[in-house]
Design a protein around this motif. Structure first.
Motif, short mmCIF file in Angstrom:
data_model
loop_
_atom_site.label_atom_id
_atom_site.label_comp_id
_atom_site.label_asym_id
_atom_site.label_seq_id
_atom_site.Cartn_x
_atom_site.Cartn_y
_atom_site.Cartn_z
N ARG A 160 7.72 -10.44 -15.28
CA ARG A 160 6.65 -9.76 -16.01
C ARG A 160 5.59 -9.15 -15.11
NH1 ARG A 160 4.19 -14.30 -19.19
NH2 ARG A 160 2.51 -12.75 -19.32
N LEU A 161 5.53 -9.58 -13.86
CA LEU A 161 4.44 -9.17 -12.99
C LEU A 161 4.46 -7.68 -12.70
CD1 LEU A 161 2.03 -9.85 -11.17
CD2 LEU A 161 3.68 -10.40 -9.35
N LEU A 162 5.64 -7.13 -12.46
CA LEU A 162 5.79 -5.74 -12.07
C LEU A 162 6.58 -4.97 -13.11
CD1 LEU A 162 5.04 -3.97 -9.55
CD2 LEU A 162 7.32 -4.48 -8.66
N ALA A 186 5.61 4.92 -9.34
CA ALA A 186 6.45 4.61 -10.50
C ALA A 186 6.28 3.18 -10.99
CB ALA A 186 7.92 4.86 -10.16
N PHE A 187 5.48 2.37 -10.29
CA PHE A 187 5.36 0.96 -10.65
C PHE A 187 3.90 0.56 -10.87
CE2 PHE A 187 9.11 1.60 -8.03
CZ PHE A 187 10.10 0.99 -8.79
N ARG A 188 3.71 -0.40 -11.74
CA ARG A 188 2.36 -0.92 -12.02
C ARG A 188 2.44 -2.42 -12.27
NH1 ARG A 188 2.25 -2.28 -17.23
NH2 ARG A 188 3.67 -1.23 -18.70
N LEU A 189 1.30 -3.08 -12.10
CA LEU A 189 1.22 -4.51 -12.35
C LEU A 189 0.82 -4.80 -13.79
CD1 LEU A 189 -0.59 -6.13 -9.28
CD2 LEU A 189 1.85 -5.99 -9.74
N PRO A 224 1.59 -1.61 -5.57
CA PRO A 224 0.65 -2.27 -6.49
C PRO A 224 0.50 -3.77 -6.22
CG PRO A 224 2.70 -1.74 -7.63
CD PRO A 224 2.76 -1.08 -6.30
N LEU A 225 1.54 -4.40 -5.69
CA LEU A 225 1.43 -5.82 -5.34
C LEU A 225 0.43 -6.02 -4.21
CD1 LEU A 225 5.24 -6.70 -5.42
CD2 LEU A 225 3.53 -7.58 -7.01
N PHE A 230 -1.43 -9.37 -2.86
CA PHE A 230 -0.26 -10.22 -2.65
C PHE A 230 0.37 -9.87 -1.31
CE2 PHE A 230 -0.28 -10.32 -7.36
CZ PHE A 230 -0.19 -11.69 -7.57
N ARG A 231 0.79 -10.87 -0.57
CA ARG A 231 1.63 -10.64 0.60
C ARG A 231 3.05 -10.44 0.09
NH1 ARG A 231 0.92 -15.90 3.68
NH2 ARG A 231 2.17 -14.88 5.29
#
Length: 241
Positions: A160-162, A186-189, A224-225, A230-231
């Motif tokens: 669910r995170l990404l 193209a990606f979001r949190l 986005p991570l 986030f590492r």
């Protein structure tokens, strides 16, 4: 009907199915033995392993480090367009071989679990498919691989995170530049899930996909991570050399 009779009926049905529709090795096409699943013993033994998990500054790491600040990176086996082992990726991506994806994920995870840099990861994050593409396919191959890796590492899968915020075209025949443009932004949190994981003390995630080619998809997924502090380390089944 007793359990013994049901067992006999199922065994007979299985025997008839394998007589007329024998299970075959994904790689070489040989008929599988009763105890074999998807891959024959010979093809498993000859799987072209990268051993990248043993080399911190490996080819996967160097390719991704040119695009973002990756902590560690490794792929399980080499992928070549002329190699019979390409059928593993095709079967996992388009042939509904989810059990094979999980098994190979567990294999990769067992190698990663031996390495300190990967043991630092606290959650496994699969590269997401757009919901329409996942609906058409019925599953996300990266998520199936991630489940196998997570089982070996003993950490959770965070699906669910990404999320993929827009539909992207298949990148198989794209140039390097076109691939980068195709997945840019193209990606979001998921903000709520991000806050929950932060509250749990999760700071280092393992980003998982099926194959590493140019690194564009992993870099776009990582953006986005890393923006949320986030590492990010990465793992893929295949590596295109």
């Amino acid at each position: 009907m007793s359990g013994m009779i049901i067992h006999q009926i199922l065994s007979t049905a299985t025997g008839l199915r394998e007589l007329f529709f024998p299970r075959r090795c994904v790689v070489c096409g040989r008929v599988l033995e009763a105890e074999e699943r998807d891959l024959c013993g010979s093809c498993i033994e000859e799987l072209p392993l990268t051993y990248q998990w043993l080399i911190p500054q490996n080819a996967a790491f160097e390719r991704l480090a040119r695009r973002f600040d990756v902590e560690a990176a490794a792929s399980l086996f080499f992928f070549g367009s002329e190699s019979d082992y390409r059928h593993i990726l095709y079967g996992i991506k388009y042939g509904s071989r989810t059990a094979l994806a999980r098994r190979l994920g567990r294999t990769l995870g067992s190698y990663l679990a031996q390495i300190r840099d990967f043991r630092k990861c606290e959650a496994v994050v699969p590269v997401p498919l757009h919901r329409l593409k996942k609906w058409k396919r019925g599953y996300n191959q990266a998520e199936e691989i991630a489940r196998g890796i997570a089982a070996s590492l003993g950490i959770p899968v965070e699906s669910r995170l990404l999320a993929r915020s827009r539909y992207t075209r298949t990148q198989t025949r794209m140039s390097v530049d076109d691939k980068a443009k195709n997945v840019q932004g193209a990606f979001r949190l998921d903000d709520k899930r991000c806050e929950e994981l932060k509250a749990q003390g999760v700071t280092h995630v393992l980003l998982v996909d099926d194959v590493l080619t140019t690194g564009s998809t992993l870099a776009s997924s990582a953006a986005p991570l890393q923006a949320a502090d986030f590492r990010v380390s990465t793992a893929t089944l295949a590596f295109v050399g």
